[in-house]
Design an enzyme around this catalytic site. Structure first.
Site, PDB file in Angstrom:
ATOM      1  N   ASN A  97     -12.012  27.569 -23.326  1.00  0.00           N
ATOM      2  CA  ASN A  97     -12.889  28.404 -24.155  1.00  0.00           C
ATOM      3  C   ASN A  97     -14.185  28.746 -23.437  1.00  0.00           C
ATOM      4  OD1 ASN A  97     -11.157  28.712 -26.238  1.00  0.00           O
ATOM      5  ND2 ASN A  97     -12.216  27.372 -27.676  1.00  0.00           N
ATOM      6  N   LYS A 152     -19.286  27.103 -30.685  1.00  0.00           N
ATOM      7  CA  LYS A 152     -19.421  25.648 -30.870  1.00  0.00           C
ATOM      8  C   LYS A 152     -18.883  24.879 -29.661  1.00  0.00           C
ATOM      9  CE  LYS A 152     -15.256  24.254 -33.430  1.00  0.00           C
ATOM     10  NZ  LYS A 152     -14.570  23.577 -32.337  1.00  0.00           N
ATOM     11  N   PHE A 186     -10.452  39.478 -21.819  1.00  0.00           N
ATOM     12  CA  PHE A 186     -11.787  38.897 -22.069  1.00  0.00           C
ATOM     13  C   PHE A 186     -12.827  39.458 -21.100  1.00  0.00           C
ATOM     14  CE2 PHE A 186      -9.039  36.363 -24.518  1.00  0.00           C
ATOM     15  CZ  PHE A 186      -9.783  35.974 -25.612  1.00  0.00           C
ATOM     16  N   GLU A 198      -5.138  23.101 -29.496  1.00  0.00           N
ATOM     17  CA  GLU A 198      -4.485  24.347 -29.894  1.00  0.00           C
ATOM     18  C   GLU A 198      -5.199  25.529 -29.238  1.00  0.00           C
ATOM     19  OE1 GLU A 198      -1.639  25.018 -31.532  1.00  0.00           O
ATOM     20  OE2 GLU A 198      -2.226  27.004 -30.827  1.00  0.00           O
ATOM     21  N   PHE A 199      -4.413  26.496 -28.766  1.00  0.00           N
ATOM     22  CA  PHE A 199      -4.996  27.645 -28.066  1.00  0.00           C
ATOM     23  C   PHE A 199      -4.750  28.957 -28.794  1.00  0.00           C
ATOM     24  CE2 PHE A 199      -4.250  24.329 -24.940  1.00  0.00           C
ATOM     25  CZ  PHE A 199      -5.469  24.293 -24.263  1.00  0.00           C
ATOM     26  N   THR A 258     -10.090  20.648 -32.052  1.00  0.00           N
ATOM     27  CA  THR A 258     -10.787  20.601 -30.768  1.00  0.00           C
ATOM     28  C   THR A 258     -11.812  19.473 -30.840  1.00  0.00           C
ATOM     29  OG1 THR A 258     -10.503  22.971 -30.553  1.00  0.00           O
ATOM     30  CG2 THR A 258     -12.190  21.955 -29.158  1.00  0.00           C
ATOM     31  N   CYS A 269     -14.947  29.109 -32.670  1.00  0.00           N
ATOM     32  CA  CYS A 269     -14.582  28.302 -31.499  1.00  0.00           C
ATOM     33  C   CYS A 269     -15.535  28.452 -30.311  1.00  0.00           C
ATOM     34  CB  CYS A 269     -13.156  28.618 -31.073  1.00  0.00           C
ATOM     35  SG  CYS A 269     -11.949  28.042 -32.286  1.00  0.00           S
ATOM     36  N   ARG A 304     -17.319  32.990 -39.307  1.00  0.00           N
ATOM     37  CA  ARG A 304     -18.134  31.897 -38.781  1.00  0.00           C
ATOM     38  C   ARG A 304     -18.780  32.323 -37.451  1.00  0.00           C
ATOM     39  NH1 ARG A 304     -13.726  27.133 -39.488  1.00  0.00           N
ATOM     40  NH2 ARG A 304     -12.329  28.865 -39.043  1.00  0.00           N
TER      41      ARG A 304
HETATM   42  P1  NAD Z   1     -10.908  25.303 -40.953  1.00  0.00           P
HETATM   43  O1  NAD Z   1     -12.294  24.954 -41.288  1.00  0.00           O
HETATM   44  O2  NAD Z   1     -10.377  26.678 -41.246  1.00  0.00           O
HETATM   45  O3  NAD Z   1      -9.897  24.280 -41.664  1.00  0.00           O
HETATM   46  C1  NAD Z   1     -10.119  22.922 -41.728  1.00  0.00           C
HETATM   47  C2  NAD Z   1      -9.486  22.421 -43.036  1.00  0.00           C
HETATM   48  O4  NAD Z   1      -9.487  21.003 -43.031  1.00  0.00           O
HETATM   49  C3  NAD Z   1     -10.226  22.853 -44.289  1.00  0.00           C
HETATM   50  O5  NAD Z   1      -9.330  23.523 -45.157  1.00  0.00           O
HETATM   51  C4  NAD Z   1     -10.726  21.532 -44.916  1.00  0.00           C
HETATM   52  O6  NAD Z   1     -10.735  21.566 -46.317  1.00  0.00           O
HETATM   53  C5  NAD Z   1      -9.698  20.573 -44.378  1.00  0.00           C
HETATM   54  N1  NAD Z   1     -10.128  19.156 -44.340  1.00  0.00           N
HETATM   55  C6  NAD Z   1     -11.268  18.617 -43.853  1.00  0.00           C
HETATM   56  N2  NAD Z   1     -11.261  17.280 -43.963  1.00  0.00           N
HETATM   57  C7  NAD Z   1     -10.077  16.940 -44.534  1.00  0.00           C
HETATM   58  C8  NAD Z   1      -9.468  15.722 -44.914  1.00  0.00           C
HETATM   59  N3  NAD Z   1     -10.070  14.549 -44.729  1.00  0.00           N
HETATM   60  N4  NAD Z   1      -8.256  15.760 -45.493  1.00  0.00           N
HETATM   61  C9  NAD Z   1      -7.619  16.932 -45.689  1.00  0.00           C
HETATM   62  N5  NAD Z   1      -8.144  18.134 -45.349  1.00  0.00           N
HETATM   63  C10 NAD Z   1      -9.360  18.138 -44.777  1.00  0.00           C
HETATM   64  O7  NAD Z   1     -10.742  24.977 -39.394  1.00  0.00           O
HETATM   65  P2  NAD Z   1      -9.823  25.730 -38.305  1.00  0.00           P
HETATM   66  O8  NAD Z   1     -10.441  27.033 -37.920  1.00  0.00           O
HETATM   67  O9  NAD Z   1      -8.418  25.686 -38.748  1.00  0.00           O
HETATM   68  O10 NAD Z   1     -10.047  24.746 -37.064  1.00  0.00           O
HETATM   69  C11 NAD Z   1      -9.513  23.447 -37.061  1.00  0.00           C
HETATM   70  C12 NAD Z   1      -9.710  22.847 -35.671  1.00  0.00           C
HETATM   71  O11 NAD Z   1      -8.936  23.596 -34.720  1.00  0.00           O
HETATM   72  C13 NAD Z   1     -11.135  22.886 -35.148  1.00  0.00           C
HETATM   73  O12 NAD Z   1     -11.360  21.747 -34.376  1.00  0.00           O
HETATM   74  C14 NAD Z   1     -11.163  24.129 -34.271  1.00  0.00           C
HETATM   75  O13 NAD Z   1     -12.126  24.031 -33.258  1.00  0.00           O
HETATM   76  C15 NAD Z   1      -9.772  24.096 -33.685  1.00  0.00           C
HETATM   77  N6  NAD Z   1      -9.259  25.410 -33.293  1.00  0.00           N
HETATM   78  C16 NAD Z   1      -9.471  26.493 -34.080  1.00  0.00           C
HETATM   79  C17 NAD Z   1      -8.954  27.728 -33.714  1.00  0.00           C
HETATM   80  C18 NAD Z   1      -9.195  28.952 -34.554  1.00  0.00           C
HETATM   81  O14 NAD Z   1      -8.912  30.052 -34.074  1.00  0.00           O
HETATM   82  N7  NAD Z   1      -9.681  28.828 -35.778  1.00  0.00           N
HETATM   83  C19 NAD Z   1      -8.203  27.851 -32.538  1.00  0.00           C
HETATM   84  C20 NAD Z   1      -7.976  26.719 -31.764  1.00  0.00           C
HETATM   85  C21 NAD Z   1      -8.509  25.488 -32.155  1.00  0.00           C
END
Ligand code: NAD
Length: 439
Positions: free
Chosen positions: A209, A264, A250, A149-150, A121, A261, A329
């Site tokens: 969101n 932030k 919701f 991603e949703f 995001t 999410c 988180r």
């Molecule tokens: P997360 O923190 O669980 O995972 C991120 C991963 O990226 C970590 O394992 C980290 O080690 C790795 N990383 C960081 N920099 C790197 C690099 N240079 N090379 C290789 N690996 C690297 O994050 P997440 O919860 O999976 O979220 C990822 C994104 O998706 C965010 O922008 C979030 O807002 C978005 N998102 C999350 C969700 C959710 O439910 N968690 C849903 C939709 C969108």
């Protein structure tokens, strides 16, 4: 298709695994060696129902592999997904350092033309900025795509496999063709793949969101009026939700939204608006209501025991920001625990999945992590229900009463029946449920 996914967290691991499940050859890259080592052994570092089996199946079939080496991961691939974290920075804007680091490493390692897809995001404007940046760093043709991603944690595989819609921001026919090819198998029930410009795609994610967060804050604000006036927010919710213009999702009053999410993403939109001279008073209110709501169980506790909680033991059921995930988180439980500790309480926390993440978090603080939910109640002065895990919904109430020092249950998720709880002899308070008739 040969695909690399950079970042193997909640989104990257689900994305990579679901793409492999569809027959693609996927390399997942993460900079965290411990994460990659455990994935290589078939152990997944997060709690997500169904994911471990799917990872194992695809790894065995040699469609899914893991590495810490970006160059190895992107060699020969046609598509790279960026799924790294974009947490809030101090000023509320999304911190893009992980994304830029990953994009630079990919650009430097490319062996041929790619479609570079941002799944993280990211703020409106990122795709165009990224396009300029990676093209300066690579001689190969790079098509940029914004593909937010949703998925919901706890139901992530289902959401990825059967998305309500797929949003794709791009400006080239090649990128459009590649994305259609990847996503068509996931939308066989005719849910749409929506192609649009970069900025609209990026804003769609934040808008979605922020809208869901708004619904939650709306219900939380309303729950306070319900409480004061003797109405029941659960009944009001149903009365509203059957209106098809409103719907049921919701709409649950509780202890506030949390997770990686909503908080932030609401903050990013507010901060972006401020920077661009477009104030967002509605979203500021959404955030303020949410912050207040996280303290509601503390307000209830104050009614029982006053402000000072020295000598009191308080138990929380639930640490994760919602059930079926181990993600803590920005979880409301963390704020509640901090406040209880500040007031002198001894705190016990039980959670079916999230305790592992909290092991080192409370070092030196009077906070115990207790595996067994009933054991966590022994000699406690109140139970605070913070996460609505299925196993907390129908507990043995007599056993609970026998273990608690005082039978006080403060239900932050409205999972129990108020009349039944009072009939059982509990002092019971929930969110927005008819306070006038309660005591
Ligand atoms: P997360 O923190 O669980 O995972 C991120 C991963 O990226 C970590 O394992 C980290 O080690 C790795 N990383 C960081 N920099 C790197 C690099 N240079 N090379 C290789 N690996 C690297 O994050 P997440 O919860 O999976 O979220 C990822 C994104 O998706 C965010 O922008 C979030 O807002 C978005 N998102 C999350 C969700 C959710 O439910 N968690 C849903 C939709 C969108």
């Amino acid at each position: 298709m040969k695909i690399a996914v950079i970042g193997t967290g909640y989104v990257g691991l689900v994305t990579g695994t679901c793409l492999a499940e569809n027959g693609h050859s996927v390399v997942c890259v993460d900079r965290d060696p411990a994460k990659v080592a455990s994935l290589e052994k078939g152990q997944i570092p997060i709690y997500e129902p169904g994911l471990e089996d799917m990872v194992a199946r695809n790894a065995e079939a040699h469609r899914l592999s893991f590495t810490t080496d970006t160059a190895k991961g992107v060699a020969g691939v046609e598509v790279v997904f960026l799924a790294v974290g974009t947490p809030s920075s101090e000023n509320g804007r999304a911190d893009l350092s992980q994304l830029l680091g990953a994009a630079d490493a990919v650009a430097a390692a490319l062996t041929g033309p790619v479609v570079l897809v941002t799944k993280s995001t990211v703020p409106v404007g990122t795709a165009r900025m990224l396009m300029k940046r990676v093209r300066e760093r690579s001689a190969h043709t790079i098509d940029i795509v914004s593909n937010p991603e949703f998925l919901k944690e706890g139901d992530a595989i289902n959401d990825f496999m059967k998305p309500d819609r797929v949003v794709v921001g791009c400006d080239s026919e090649n990128a459009q063709r590649v994305m259609r090819n990847i996503y068509e198998p996931f939308v066989r029930t005719d849910n749409p793949i929506l192609f649009m410009d970069f900025e609209s795609s990026e804003l769609t994610k934040y808008a979605s969101n922020a809208f869901l967060a708004t619904r939650i804050s709306f219900m939380n604000e309303l729950s306070r009026v319900a409480m004061t006036m003797g109405a029941d927010i659960e009944t009001v919710r149903k009365g509203m939700g059957f209106d098809r213009r409103i719907g049921h999702l919701f709409m649950f009053a509780g202890v506030g939204y949390g997770g990686s999410c909503f908080p932030k993403d609401v903050r990013e939109l507010i901060a972006l608006g401020r920077e661009e001279g477009v104030p967002m008073p509605l979203l500021e209110a959404v955030e303020n209501v949410n912050e207040q709501q996280k303290a509601i169980l503390i307000e209830y506790l104050e009614r029982e025991y006053g402000k000072d909680l020295k000598g009191k033991t308080i138990t929380l059921w639930g640490l994760a920001f919602k059930p079926r995930t181990d993600d803590i988180r920005d979880a409301p439980a963390l704020r509640i625990i901090d406040e209880l500790v500040a007031r002198g309480a001894h705190v016990r926390v039980s959670d079916p999945a999230a305790l592992g993440h909290a092991k080192n978090m409370f070092a030196g603080k009077p906070v115990e992590l207790v595996e067994d939910a009933y054991e966590a109640l022994r000699g406690s002065d109140a139970l605070l229900v913070v996460t609505e895990w299925a196993e907390f919904r129908r507990p043995d109430f007599e056993k609970m009463k026998g273990l608690l020092r005082k039978p006080v249950v403060l239900d932050g998720r409205n999972i129990y029946d108020p009349a039944a709880m009072r009939a059982l002899g509990f002092t019971y308070r929930a969110i927005g449920r008819g306070d006038k008739h309660a005591s």
